[in-house]
Design a protein around this motif. Structure first.
Motif, PDB file in Angstrom:
ATOM      1  N   LYS A  61      -4.378  16.010 -37.623  1.00 25.62           N
ATOM      2  CA  LYS A  61      -3.644  16.847 -38.574  1.00 25.62           C
ATOM      3  C   LYS A  61      -4.135  18.291 -38.558  1.00 25.62           C
ATOM      4  O   LYS A  61      -3.339  19.226 -38.662  1.00 25.62           O
ATOM      5  N   ALA A  62      -5.446  18.482 -38.427  1.00 26.08           N
ATOM      6  CA  ALA A  62      -5.982  19.845 -38.397  1.00 26.08           C
ATOM      7  C   ALA A  62      -5.487  20.590 -37.164  1.00 26.08           C
ATOM      8  O   ALA A  62      -5.121  21.772 -37.241  1.00 26.08           O
ATOM      9  N   PHE A  63      -5.471  19.907 -36.011  1.00 28.74           N
ATOM     10  CA  PHE A  63      -4.955  20.524 -34.784  1.00 28.74           C
ATOM     11  C   PHE A  63      -3.496  20.923 -34.958  1.00 28.74           C
ATOM     12  O   PHE A  63      -3.090  22.037 -34.591  1.00 28.74           O
ATOM     13  N   MET A  64      -2.685  20.027 -35.503  1.00 30.73           N
ATOM     14  CA  MET A  64      -1.259  20.300 -35.652  1.00 30.73           C
ATOM     15  C   MET A  64      -1.010  21.449 -36.628  1.00 30.73           C
ATOM     16  O   MET A  64      -0.145  22.300 -36.394  1.00 30.73           O
ATOM     17  N   ARG A  65      -1.760  21.491 -37.732  1.00 29.52           N
ATOM     18  CA  ARG A  65      -1.595  22.608 -38.683  1.00 29.52           C
ATOM     19  C   ARG A  65      -1.917  23.938 -38.008  1.00 29.52           C
ATOM     20  O   ARG A  65      -1.197  24.921 -38.179  1.00 29.52           O
ATOM     21  N   GLU A  66      -2.992  23.945 -37.245  1.00 30.77           N
ATOM     22  CA  GLU A  66      -3.391  25.183 -36.566  1.00 30.77           C
ATOM     23  C   GLU A  66      -2.359  25.598 -35.529  1.00 30.77           C
ATOM     24  O   GLU A  66      -1.969  26.772 -35.449  1.00 30.77           O
ATOM     25  N   LEU A  67      -1.890  24.643 -34.730  1.00 29.91           N
ATOM     26  CA  LEU A  67      -0.894  24.948 -33.707  1.00 29.91           C
ATOM     27  C   LEU A  67       0.373  25.515 -34.326  1.00 29.91           C
ATOM     28  O   LEU A  67       0.887  26.559 -33.896  1.00 29.91           O
ATOM     29  N   VAL A  68       0.886  24.852 -35.352  1.00 32.86           N
ATOM     30  CA  VAL A  68       2.140  25.294 -35.989  1.00 32.86           C
ATOM     31  C   VAL A  68       1.972  26.672 -36.608  1.00 32.86           C
ATOM     32  O   VAL A  68       2.906  27.486 -36.622  1.00 32.86           O
ATOM     33  N   SER A  69       0.764  26.987 -37.101  1.00 35.73           N
ATOM     34  CA  SER A  69       0.548  28.300 -37.724  1.00 35.73           C
ATOM     35  C   SER A  69       0.694  29.433 -36.721  1.00 35.73           C
ATOM     36  O   SER A  69       0.950  30.578 -37.111  1.00 35.73           O
ATOM     37  N   TRP A  70       0.550  29.139 -35.428  1.00 30.44           N
ATOM     38  CA  TRP A  70       0.677  30.181 -34.401  1.00 30.44           C
ATOM     39  C   TRP A  70       2.035  30.163 -33.713  1.00 30.44           C
ATOM     40  O   TRP A  70       2.292  30.998 -32.837  1.00 30.44           O
ATOM     41  N   ILE A  71       2.933  29.251 -34.077  1.00 31.48           N
ATOM     42  CA  ILE A  71       4.263  29.234 -33.478  1.00 31.48           C
ATOM     43  C   ILE A  71       5.131  30.302 -34.135  1.00 31.48           C
ATOM     44  O   ILE A  71       5.180  30.427 -35.360  1.00 31.48           O
ATOM     45  N   ARG A  72       5.831  31.070 -33.318  1.00 30.44           N
ATOM     46  CA  ARG A  72       6.798  32.064 -33.790  1.00 30.44           C
ATOM     47  C   ARG A  72       8.178  31.560 -33.368  1.00 30.44           C
ATOM     48  O   ARG A  72       8.508  31.533 -32.189  1.00 30.44           O
ATOM     49  N   PHE A  73       8.971  31.147 -34.351  1.00 28.72           N
ATOM     50  CA  PHE A  73      10.194  30.402 -34.055  1.00 28.72           C
ATOM     51  C   PHE A  73      11.358  31.269 -33.606  1.00 28.72           C
ATOM     52  O   PHE A  73      12.348  30.756 -33.077  1.00 28.72           O
ATOM     53  N   ASN A  74      11.292  32.575 -33.823  1.00 26.06           N
ATOM     54  CA  ASN A  74      12.417  33.449 -33.494  1.00 26.06           C
ATOM     55  C   ASN A  74      11.905  34.861 -33.251  1.00 26.06           C
ATOM     56  O   ASN A  74      10.730  35.178 -33.504  1.00 26.06           O
ATOM     57  N   GLU A  75      12.773  35.734 -32.794  1.00 24.56           N
ATOM     58  CA  GLU A  75      12.364  37.092 -32.434  1.00 24.56           C
ATOM     59  C   GLU A  75      11.839  37.897 -33.620  1.00 24.56           C
ATOM     60  O   GLU A  75      10.792  38.544 -33.501  1.00 24.56           O
ATOM     61  N   PRO A  76      12.527  37.926 -34.779  1.00 24.21           N
ATOM     62  CA  PRO A  76      11.974  38.688 -35.914  1.00 24.21           C
ATOM     63  C   PRO A  76      10.583  38.220 -36.327  1.00 24.21           C
ATOM     64  O   PRO A  76       9.713  39.032 -36.647  1.00 24.21           O
ATOM     65  N   GLU A  77      10.356  36.897 -36.302  1.00 20.99           N
ATOM     66  CA  GLU A  77       9.048  36.375 -36.670  1.00 20.99           C
ATOM     67  C   GLU A  77       7.999  36.816 -35.659  1.00 20.99           C
ATOM     68  O   GLU A  77       6.872  37.181 -36.025  1.00 20.99           O
ATOM     69  N   ALA A  78       8.329  36.791 -34.381  1.00 21.00           N
ATOM     70  CA  ALA A  78       7.389  37.232 -33.352  1.00 21.00           C
ATOM     71  C   ALA A  78       7.124  38.729 -33.447  1.00 21.00           C
ATOM     72  O   ALA A  78       5.987  39.190 -33.303  1.00 21.00           O
ATOM     73  N   LEU A  79       8.162  39.516 -33.703  1.00 28.44           N
ATOM     74  CA  LEU A  79       8.000  40.962 -33.810  1.00 28.44           C
ATOM     75  C   LEU A  79       7.151  41.354 -35.019  1.00 28.44           C
ATOM     76  O   LEU A  79       6.482  42.389 -35.005  1.00 28.44           O
ATOM     77  N   ALA A  80       7.161  40.542 -36.057  1.00 32.60           N
ATOM     78  CA  ALA A  80       6.396  40.856 -37.263  1.00 32.60           C
ATOM     79  C   ALA A  80       4.898  40.788 -37.019  1.00 32.60           C
ATOM     80  O   ALA A  80       4.121  41.486 -37.676  1.00 32.60           O
ATOM     81  N   THR A  81       4.462  39.955 -36.060  1.00 33.07           N
ATOM     82  CA  THR A  81       3.028  39.794 -35.796  1.00 33.07           C
ATOM     83  C   THR A  81       2.620  40.251 -34.407  1.00 33.07           C
ATOM     84  O   THR A  81       1.448  40.548 -34.178  1.00 33.07           O
ATOM     85  N   MET A  82       3.559  40.279 -33.454  1.00 30.37           N
ATOM     86  CA  MET A  82       3.298  40.649 -32.060  1.00 30.37           C
ATOM     87  C   MET A  82       2.255  39.730 -31.406  1.00 30.37           C
ATOM     88  O   MET A  82       1.509  40.130 -30.528  1.00 30.37           O
ATOM     89  N   ASN A  86      11.977  26.425 -25.634  1.00 34.16           N
ATOM     90  CA  ASN A  86      12.576  25.868 -26.838  1.00 34.16           C
ATOM     91  C   ASN A  86      13.558  26.852 -27.455  1.00 34.16           C
ATOM     92  O   ASN A  86      13.468  28.059 -27.220  1.00 34.16           O
ATOM     93  N   PRO A  87      14.492  26.381 -28.268  1.00 33.87           N
ATOM     94  CA  PRO A  87      15.483  27.294 -28.852  1.00 33.87           C
ATOM     95  C   PRO A  87      14.868  28.197 -29.912  1.00 33.87           C
ATOM     96  O   PRO A  87      13.852  27.875 -30.533  1.00 33.87           O
ATOM     97  N   SER A  88      15.501  29.348 -30.118  1.00 35.94           N
ATOM     98  CA  SER A  88      15.127  30.257 -31.199  1.00 35.94           C
ATOM     99  C   SER A  88      15.911  29.860 -32.445  1.00 35.94           C
ATOM    100  O   SER A  88      17.136  29.789 -32.425  1.00 35.94           O
ATOM    101  N   LEU A  89      15.185  29.568 -33.535  1.00 37.04           N
ATOM    102  CA  LEU A  89      15.808  29.120 -34.774  1.00 37.04           C
ATOM    103  C   LEU A  89      15.200  29.852 -35.964  1.00 37.04           C
ATOM    104  O   LEU A  89      14.035  30.274 -35.903  1.00 37.04           O
ATOM    105  N   PRO A  90      15.943  29.991 -37.058  1.00 37.74           N
ATOM    106  CA  PRO A  90      15.329  30.512 -38.279  1.00 37.74           C
ATOM    107  C   PRO A  90      14.166  29.618 -38.688  1.00 37.74           C
ATOM    108  O   PRO A  90      14.245  28.386 -38.577  1.00 37.74           O
ATOM    109  N   ALA A  91      13.087  30.238 -39.163  1.00 39.63           N
ATOM    110  CA  ALA A  91      11.899  29.461 -39.511  1.00 39.63           C
ATOM    111  C   ALA A  91      12.204  28.407 -40.569  1.00 39.63           C
ATOM    112  O   ALA A  91      11.656  27.299 -40.524  1.00 39.63           O
ATOM    113  N   TRP A  92      13.117  28.735 -41.517  1.00 43.09           N
ATOM    114  CA  TRP A  92      13.410  27.791 -42.593  1.00 43.09           C
ATOM    115  C   TRP A  92      14.132  26.546 -42.061  1.00 43.09           C
ATOM    116  O   TRP A  92      14.092  25.480 -42.687  1.00 43.09           O
ATOM    117  N   VAL A  93      14.766  26.687 -40.891  1.00 35.48           N
ATOM    118  CA  VAL A  93      15.396  25.532 -40.245  1.00 35.48           C
ATOM    119  C   VAL A  93      14.385  24.819 -39.349  1.00 35.48           C
ATOM    120  O   VAL A  93      14.277  23.588 -39.371  1.00 35.48           O
TER     121      VAL A  93
END
Length: 359
Positions: free
Chosen positions: A206-227, A237-244
């Motif tokens: 569970k700790a590994f999965m939480r850490e991995l997911v915390s570094w996933i950027r699901f779409n371009e705006p999310e990636a651009l916000a942190t670079m 994988n497809p680009s999706l809104p984070a809430w989806v």
């Protein structure tokens, strides 16, 4: 709550207006524009900014970019940014120091292109690089720096020619680092078994999965916000809104599905290389990083793709068994890489030099 990027930038000595300007630029650029900006051709000036920019294009775990650069006179120091460490997947900071070695190799190659001989010295957990004027030396590896990427996709399954394998093996040569190159299907299948066993262990953690997911950027705006981070389309994988994407993650990001993916990727690879240092300490991990980066750049220069399958070295309980299977004895296997001919995927982002450098 203090914005993390503002805190880091302030700590590195940048003004509030500079921080605001960088933020505004990031929000007005498209994803492709941001990629092209970070991967633009190398320029002679400003020298230190350009060398740092090319250094940040290095491979690094989870694209956390765990580095801080200090530039003064003809000396550039690369230091770890422990705020960006990944304690679940990398509890002893092994991957972090390998990442610093990758960045150092990029900087050394870029410096040579600009007419500077780079002399690296490891000082505890820092890499101090002194620059001396020298004749410019172009190289295929330096030209590959802005093109290189880790390609997590199925390759075409074609074997690599002996001359290609020779060049790849030669690129890995680094004092106190061994490279084990495997192209036989039986050997690759054996590595695959360890990769799948390691992947299963990680996905049940569970700790590994939480850490991995915390570094996933699901779409371009999310990636651009942190670079930074793992941009979903860069892994096919497809680009999706984070809430989806976040609620759906447990349905399409499964142990069985990921194991099938890794089996297909390894079955389609031309070969696998494992890097192992003579000793397990920071200086040797940095050396592994330099060898690892040269391998990636050489593969890129030869028109090949590659990606990491590090599960057997990341799961501590599995690592000794994997080492024994490779005939490494007490030595620690450091990095596992698959390579072959494959498709182009979107490239990941990098933070601009101003956010990672102290002048």
């Amino acid at each position: 709550m203090v914005d993390r990027r503002q805190f880091i930038a302030t700590a590195l000595g940048f003004s509030a207006s500079a921080i605001s300007g960088l933020r505004a630029a990031a929000t007005t650029m498209t994803y492709d524009e941001a990629v092209n900006t970070s991967r633009a051709p190398l320029q002679a000036a400003p020298r230190d900014r350009e060398l740092v920019r090319f250094a940040t294009l290095a491979a690094n775990s989870h694209n956390t970019q765990p580095w801080i650069f200090f530039a003064r006179g003809n000396e550039i120091t690369i230091a770890p940014d422990f705020a960006r460490r990944c304690p679940a997947v990398d509890p002893d900071d092994h991957h972090l120091f390998v990442s610093l070695g990758c960045a150092a190799e990029n900087l050394i190659l870029a410096a040579s292109t600009l007419g500077w001989r780079a002399n690296p010295v490891i000082d505890d957990d820092r890499i101090v690089i002194t620059l001396e004027e020298a004749p410019p030396a172009e190289s295929a590896l330096a030209r590959a720096i802005p093109v290189r990427q880790c390609t997590r996709a199925v390759f075409d399954g074609r074997p690599a020619a002996p001359e290609i394998l020779r060049q790849l093996e030669s690129a890995c040569r680094e004092p106190n680092v061994a490279a084990i190159l495997m192209t036989e299907r039986a050997a690759i299948a054996k590595v695959t078994d360890y990769v799948l066993e390691g992947n299963s262990a990680q996905m049940r953690d569970k700790a590994f999965m939480r850490e991995l997911v915390s570094w996933i950027r699901f779409n371009e705006p999310e990636a651009l916000a942190t670079m930074d981070g793992l941009f979903s389309p860069a892994s096919g994988n497809p680009s999706l809104p984070a809430w989806v994407a976040r609620p759906l993650l447990r349905f399409f990001f499964t142990e069985g599905g990921e194991n099938r993916k890794y089996r297909e990727e390894l079955d389609s690879s031309a070969g696998v290389v494992v890097l192992a240092a003579d000793r397990s300490d920071k200086s040797h991990w940095i050396s592994v990083g330099r060898a690892c980066q040269r391998f990636g750049l050489q593969a890129t220069a030869l028109g090949l793709k590659y990606s990491f399958v590090n599960q057997p070295v990341e799961v501590a309980a599995l690592r000794p068994q994997f080492a024994t299977s490779l005939g490494l004895g007490e030595r620690r296997p450091d990095i596992v890489i698959r390579f072959g001919a494959g498709p182009n995927l979107p490239k990941s982002l990098r933070r601009p030099p101003e956010l990672v450098t102290q002048l």
